[in-house]
Design a protein around this motif. Structure first.
Motif, mmCIF file in Angstrom:
data_model
loop_
_atom_site.group_PDB
_atom_site.id
_atom_site.type_symbol
_atom_site.label_atom_id
_atom_site.label_comp_id
_atom_site.label_asym_id
_atom_site.label_seq_id
_atom_site.Cartn_x
_atom_site.Cartn_y
_atom_site.Cartn_z
ATOM 1 N N GLU A 152 5.390 4.513 -5.146
ATOM 2 C CA GLU A 152 5.594 5.637 -5.701
ATOM 3 C C GLU A 152 4.977 6.209 -5.762
ATOM 4 O O GLU A 152 3.782 5.663 -5.777
ATOM 5 N N PRO A 153 5.405 7.822 -6.137
ATOM 6 C CA PRO A 153 4.119 8.664 -6.182
ATOM 7 C C PRO A 153 3.256 8.410 -7.849
ATOM 8 O O PRO A 153 3.874 7.432 -8.809
ATOM 9 N N LYS A 154 2.375 8.721 -7.969
ATOM 10 C CA LYS A 154 1.408 8.467 -8.745
ATOM 11 C C LYS A 154 1.167 9.439 -10.161
ATOM 12 O O LYS A 154 2.185 10.459 -9.509
ATOM 13 N N PRO A 155 2.170 8.796 -10.791
ATOM 14 C CA PRO A 155 1.753 9.666 -12.533
ATOM 15 C C PRO A 155 1.514 11.076 -12.489
ATOM 16 O O PRO A 155 -0.233 10.923 -12.577
ATOM 17 N N GLU A 163 6.329 13.352 2.656
ATOM 18 C CA GLU A 163 5.492 12.599 1.896
ATOM 19 C C GLU A 163 6.087 11.073 1.222
ATOM 20 O O GLU A 163 5.647 10.146 1.214
ATOM 21 N N LEU A 164 7.814 11.601 0.769
ATOM 22 C CA LEU A 164 7.870 10.425 0.069
ATOM 23 C C LEU A 164 8.394 9.888 1.306
ATOM 24 O O LEU A 164 9.227 8.031 0.701
ATOM 25 N N ALA A 165 8.839 10.094 1.816
ATOM 26 C CA ALA A 165 9.510 9.370 3.835
ATOM 27 C C ALA A 165 8.273 8.069 4.095
ATOM 28 O O ALA A 165 8.960 7.216 4.383
ATOM 29 N N GLU A 166 6.909 8.858 4.355
ATOM 30 C CA GLU A 166 6.323 7.857 4.157
ATOM 31 C C GLU A 166 6.562 6.540 3.571
ATOM 32 O O GLU A 166 6.220 5.832 3.935
ATOM 33 N N LEU A 167 5.966 6.723 1.985
ATOM 34 C CA LEU A 167 5.869 5.506 1.213
ATOM 35 C C LEU A 167 7.149 5.164 1.535
ATOM 36 O O LEU A 167 7.032 3.756 1.411
#
Length: 263
Positions: A152-155, A163-167
């Protein structure tokens, strides 16, 4: 991050031998009568992996055991695990295993391929005499676990769609890795005799083909409803080898486990 430790080693090999295992013809697919170049390349890769495992175990036997039994996941904080991986990722062994001809290329051992190769060699080295018979005395093995926060994205940090797709893709890969680890243990438990026969057969041999055919009906018993697996010979044999070795080395209870106890 709890993810597989991918290895890239410089080896002397042909471009065909450097083809990744996921290019294999899937287990159960019909092969044409004429030579299938894709299957031929995959068969070469499997032989390289087996020779690599044999070389590494011969040179680094204690380290191979420690890696398989004590480090199911090697993350950035696992200094000992990373040290073992650096030693076991023996470039000289891969060069020797890929003895196919001149022309340096980078050959990748993705995901758990090295773990599979070492397990396969160690099972044949230590447990060739007879199949396991006392698995009802062994509790369920520990498997890697998924930490959702790692994907998940860091706070306070905003990520792009890419980048979300890579995560999301990395999370899926880690979930698949965990599932495969559990799958391998399950297959060994439901049929240790046929699992042993598979691991004793030389890679790409008629005996291995017969062992795969015999074991194939039992694989479905280990597929969890609602989940899908893409299986090829490298993955099936590898995860079975890893599960088999860990189960063979696991502590035994004095008596069979009571009904309802995780097995």
């Amino acid at each position: 991050m709890n993810a597989a430790f991918a290895l890239s080693l410089l080896a002397i090999a042909s471009a065909a031998a450097a083809q990744a295992p996921d290019k294999e013809v899937r287990l159960g697919s019909r092969l044409p009568v004429k030579i299938d170049k894709r299957a031929q390349d995959a068969a070469q890769v499997r032989e390289v992996h087996q020779r690599f495992g044999e070389c590494v175990v011969k040179k680094h036997y204690p380290e191979a055991i420690a890696y398989l039994l004590n480090h199911p996941t090697v993350d950035e904080d696992d200094r000992e695990g990373r040290k073992l991986v650096r030693k076991l990722a023996d470039g000289a062994c891969l060069v020797a295993a890929a003895d196919i001809g001149p022309g340096g290329v980078v050959m990748t051992l993705p995901d758990d391929t090295m773990r599979y190769a070492l397990s396969d060699t160690l099972v044949r080295r230590e447990f060739a005499a007879a199949p396991l018979t006392d698995l009802d005395r062994v509790v369920r093995l520990a498997h890697p676990s998924l930490d959702p926060a790692e994907f998940e994205p860091k706070p306070g940090k905003k990520l792009s769609q890419k980048e979300l797709a890579e995560l999301a893709a990395n999370r899926g890969k880690e979930q698949a890795r965990i599932y495969l680890s559990q799958f391998g243990e399950c297959v060994v438990r439901v049929d240790p005799v046929k699992s042993h026969a598979l691991l004793m057969a030389p890679v790409n041999s008629p005996a291995e083909s017969a062992a795969f055919a015999a074991l194939k009906p039992r694989l479905g018993e280990c597929v969890v409803e609602g989940r899908t697996l893409e299986l090829n010979k490298t993955i099936v044999r590898g995860t079975v080898a890893y599960g088999y070795y860990r189960l063979a080395k696991a502590p035994r209870s004095a008596a069979p486990l009571a009904p309802g106890t995780p097995q």
